[in-house]
Design a protein around this motif. Sequence first.
Motif, PDB file in Angstrom:
ATOM      1  N   ILE A 114      31.550  38.501-122.036  1.00 24.67           N
ATOM      2  CA  ILE A 114      32.689  38.554-121.257  1.00 24.67           C
ATOM      3  C   ILE A 114      33.721  39.596-121.179  1.00 24.67           C
ATOM      4  N   ASP A 115      34.013  40.204-120.148  1.00 24.92           N
ATOM      5  CA  ASP A 115      35.010  41.156-120.268  1.00 24.92           C
ATOM      6  C   ASP A 115      36.551  40.539-119.765  1.00 24.92           C
ATOM      7  N   TYR A 116      36.261  39.751-118.818  1.00 19.89           N
ATOM      8  CA  TYR A 116      37.915  39.008-118.504  1.00 19.89           C
ATOM      9  C   TYR A 116      37.595  38.101-117.617  1.00 19.89           C
ATOM     10  N   ILE A 117      38.484  37.305-117.369  1.00 15.20           N
ATOM     11  CA  ILE A 117      38.293  36.299-116.144  1.00 15.20           C
ATOM     12  C   ILE A 117      39.553  36.531-115.163  1.00 15.20           C
ATOM     13  N   GLU A 118      39.641  36.299-114.151  1.00 13.84           N
ATOM     14  CA  GLU A 118      40.727  36.226-113.157  1.00 13.84           C
ATOM     15  C   GLU A 118      41.026  34.931-112.474  1.00 13.84           C
ATOM     16  N   VAL A 119      42.034  34.344-112.445  1.00  9.75           N
ATOM     17  CA  VAL A 119      42.351  33.103-111.821  1.00  9.75           C
ATOM     18  C   VAL A 119      43.114  33.272-110.383  1.00  9.75           C
ATOM     19  N   GLY A 120      42.531  32.667-109.507  1.00  2.00           N
ATOM     20  CA  GLY A 120      43.276  32.774-108.203  1.00  2.00           C
ATOM     21  C   GLY A 120      43.218  31.601-107.388  1.00  2.00           C
ATOM     22  N   PRO A 121      43.598  31.773-106.246  1.00  2.00           N
ATOM     23  CA  PRO A 121      43.858  30.452-105.242  1.00  2.00           C
ATOM     24  C   PRO A 121      42.562  30.126-104.692  1.00  2.00           C
ATOM     25  N   PHE A 122      42.202  28.557-104.718  1.00  2.00           N
ATOM     26  CA  PHE A 122      41.425  28.329-104.183  1.00  2.00           C
ATOM     27  C   PHE A 122      41.389  27.981-102.523  1.00  2.00           C
ATOM     28  N   GLU A 123      40.220  28.367-101.851  1.00  2.00           N
ATOM     29  CA  GLU A 123      40.456  28.391-100.301  1.00  2.00           C
ATOM     30  C   GLU A 123      39.471  27.438 -99.915  1.00  2.00           C
ATOM     31  N   PRO A 124      39.811  26.227 -99.374  1.00  2.00           N
ATOM     32  CA  PRO A 124      38.809  25.450 -99.059  1.00  2.00           C
ATOM     33  C   PRO A 124      38.048  25.801 -97.719  1.00  2.00           C
ATOM     34  N   VAL A 125      36.784  25.409 -97.564  1.00  2.00           N
ATOM     35  CA  VAL A 125      36.007  25.775 -96.424  1.00  2.00           C
ATOM     36  C   VAL A 125      35.505  24.428 -95.848  1.00  2.00           C
ATOM     37  N   PRO A 126      35.886  23.842 -94.703  1.00  2.00           N
ATOM     38  CA  PRO A 126      35.204  22.743 -94.249  1.00  2.00           C
ATOM     39  C   PRO A 126      33.693  22.490 -94.025  1.00  2.00           C
ATOM     40  N   PHE A 127      33.208  21.397 -94.125  1.00  2.00           N
ATOM     41  CA  PHE A 127      31.671  21.188 -93.829  1.00  2.00           C
ATOM     42  C   PHE A 127      31.603  21.073 -92.427  1.00  2.00           C
ATOM     43  N   THR A 128      30.544  21.540 -91.799  1.00  2.00           N
ATOM     44  CA  THR A 128      30.108  21.469 -90.307  1.00  2.00           C
ATOM     45  C   THR A 128      28.568  21.025 -90.313  1.00  2.00           C
ATOM     46  N   LEU A 129      28.508  19.709 -90.786  1.00  2.00           N
ATOM     47  CA  LEU A 129      27.275  19.115 -90.982  1.00  2.00           C
ATOM     48  C   LEU A 129      26.295  19.134 -89.586  1.00  2.00           C
ATOM     49  N   THR A 130      25.030  19.394 -89.889  1.00  2.00           N
ATOM     50  CA  THR A 130      24.153  19.498 -88.932  1.00  2.00           C
ATOM     51  C   THR A 130      23.897  17.877 -88.385  1.00  2.00           C
ATOM     52  N   THR A 131      23.722  17.760 -87.177  1.00  2.00           N
ATOM     53  CA  THR A 131      23.558  16.318 -86.768  1.00  2.00           C
ATOM     54  C   THR A 131      22.057  15.914 -86.665  1.00  2.00           C
ATOM     55  N   ARG A 132      21.052  16.934 -86.938  1.00  2.00           N
ATOM     56  CA  ARG A 132      19.678  16.507 -86.698  1.00  2.00           C
ATOM     57  C   ARG A 132      19.100  16.589 -87.856  1.00  2.00           C
ATOM     58  N   LEU A 133      17.726  15.767 -88.094  1.00  2.00           N
ATOM     59  CA  LEU A 133      17.008  16.294 -88.999  1.00  2.00           C
ATOM     60  C   LEU A 133      15.757  17.463 -88.858  1.00  2.00           C
ATOM     61  N   VAL A 134      15.441  17.676 -89.832  1.00  2.00           N
ATOM     62  CA  VAL A 134      14.359  18.950 -89.404  1.00  2.00           C
ATOM     63  C   VAL A 134      12.873  18.396 -89.031  1.00  2.00           C
ATOM     64  N   THR A 135      12.650  17.186 -89.116  1.00  2.00           N
ATOM     65  CA  THR A 135      11.534  16.929 -88.774  1.00  2.00           C
ATOM     66  C   THR A 135      11.633  16.585 -87.434  1.00  2.00           C
ATOM     67  N   PRO A 136      10.806  16.984 -86.460  1.00  2.00           N
ATOM     68  CA  PRO A 136      10.809  16.694 -84.963  1.00  2.00           C
ATOM     69  C   PRO A 136      10.396  15.456 -84.739  1.00  2.00           C
ATOM     70  N   ASN A 137      11.114  14.815 -83.709  1.00  2.00           N
ATOM     71  CA  ASN A 137      10.997  13.474 -83.136  1.00  2.00           C
ATOM     72  C   ASN A 137      10.943  12.225 -84.474  1.00  2.00           C
ATOM     73  N   ALA A 138      12.022  12.415 -85.510  1.00  2.00           N
ATOM     74  CA  ALA A 138      12.145  11.795 -86.502  1.00  2.00           C
ATOM     75  C   ALA A 138      12.298  10.265 -86.071  1.00  2.00           C
ATOM     76  N   SER A 139      11.829   9.137 -86.968  1.00  2.00           N
ATOM     77  CA  SER A 139      11.731   8.020 -86.648  1.00  2.00           C
ATOM     78  C   SER A 139      13.163   7.305 -86.684  1.00  2.00           C
ATOM     79  N   GLU A 140      13.354   6.320 -85.653  1.00  2.00           N
ATOM     80  CA  GLU A 140      14.761   5.660 -85.923  1.00  2.00           C
ATOM     81  C   GLU A 140      15.232   5.240 -87.064  1.00  2.00           C
ATOM     82  N   ASN A 141      14.403   4.754 -88.055  1.00  2.00           N
ATOM     83  CA  ASN A 141      15.132   4.379 -89.204  1.00  2.00           C
ATOM     84  C   ASN A 141      15.247   5.420 -89.976  1.00  2.00           C
TER      85      ASN A 141
END
Length: 623
Positions: free
Chosen positions: A165-192
Amino acid sequence: MAAHCVNYPHIFLWGMFMTKKVFTRMIAASATVMLAASALFADLAKYEAEAFVTNETMTPKVAHESASGGQYVQMREGDLTFTVTAPAAGFYTIWARYSQTYDNAKTQNLVVNGSPAGTITFPLTSAAVDDPAPVFAIFKAVGKVRLTAGANTIGITRSWGWVDIDYIEVGPFEPVPFTLTTRLVTPNASENARKVFQFLRENFQTKVISGVQTSTVMRNTGGYVSNSIDDQAEMSHIKGASGKFPALMGLDFIHGTGEQANRPNGGGDWFIGYNNATLALAEEFFNKGGIPIYCWHWRDPLRISTSDGSFYTENTTFDLTKAFTDATYDKFDENSAEYKAMLSDIDEVAGFLKRLADKNVPVLWRPVHEAAGGWFWWGAKGPKPLAQLWRLMFDRLVKHHGLDNLIWVWTTEESGRELEWYPGAEYVDIIGRDWYPPQNQQAKMHGSLVANFENIKGIFGTDKIIALSENGPVPHPDSLVSDGAQWSWFMTWDRDFTTTVNTVSEWNYIMNHNYVITLEDMPGWGNYGVTSVRNNNGTAMKAAPGAISIRSHRGALELRISGTGVRSAELFNLKGAKVAALSGERLTGGNYRFPVKGIAKQMYIVRVKTGDNRVVTLPVRIE
């Protein structure tokens, strides 16, 4: 030149005006450092490691001309604790300049103000392992950590050891909101399947779903009779401790394939009984409102090894690379014994999954897990063969066998090479992380793991749900809430992890916490309707408001935008260095195409700044 929909704007290559300071900070050894330098490196407080050495025998100071201040610290088998000052209580980000020339990755414990706060994984910084000379790099070590106003202690304590370890730096946390996908990767996924996925999305960042892995799935009566939910060992233990069942049940096709499952003269009857019992449990559990999840400890496909643990690299000679035509691993050799054996096993498991599909039972499907660890044969030969195996399995199960009941869960590590292993966003619904602390530390490791959560979010972007797909100690709910560690679910491993590592009193506290979803809290699938947009063929889906996606196609990157538009789009490699500015002008909704001729074929990150000043990071593989 302005970019227009489906046109070919110029790529503005970058480098002439980059300062030495910014360049140094951009050369990071982790995929987590993907954001522009100037804004993120403002207001950082720097702490030299050598100023905090208390035992120079365990953590010696070493003079070196390239180290900041002329010295760095070798952790070796020791610990290093920094005292840092925060101007106000809140969340912060920690950057580290370090050297790690010993192994592909070294994981250390993070301890904040005396309490365990997760782990930090230090990627390799040198091409040569065991290089005695330090090779320094800067990376985002901790994406999010809670500090109090004034003095705080940040400990990097030994788990694997041997990081400089050489050094650490501590700074502000910048939140990034989630933008979740609304679909499954399986085409024509079952209703359940769509119901379960919608339920996961609706509760993500709001609640955590409780889960446990099973061990005994059938009664020891000689008749191979399936256990019920009430008498399954881990489920029963948690119910007895808390009065409630977990909402997610982990099952395994560990006995579904391999030499043992195919013994002649009835020798495989026990294994057949075991598989049937897991399927019966999955059906019963889903019908009671729960969510079944399957992993697959995949035994030697060639069935040469008769070891009960022939899924471990050390217990089998099976070589995944022999299933390919050459060392590029671009194409499978369909005539090879290895390819035929793997396909036969995949088809065998497809039969089990089809039996569940026929009963309208969806499955969280988590195959070839923990690949980057190398301890299982499917990960022993590196990232590209494994990623190709995942795609083969996806195509075989979804396209060939037509399975529509699978929700695909990818298990990641945090070694700095995550996107090399990743098969691609179009093959994965959920990102999971398996986490077990060292055995002698398990009793106290109930922190939120928020640092790991934010690291995974930084690597894979904001459109995937993130889950704690296996764990030993359960993160305590109060810690999850206070730290904003928004794991979709936890799934405690079986046997001692359920009965000893997590105590009876802890289960009572966890399962009765209002942040935790138990089986008793589930809505009942018959009463739960799908309200989200239904996917059809996986490509014609209308993007959700504000959605952004990227793909590599025919020598170009194709950026799809809806919602507030994009202010800029930039391409970074996995070491955090900027490769190209795709566009510096505002782009409105639509499809844009950026040629990438002359850029190396590998994994990259596209960093997009949206019209409403969000930062979105999108992994993409240029082929």
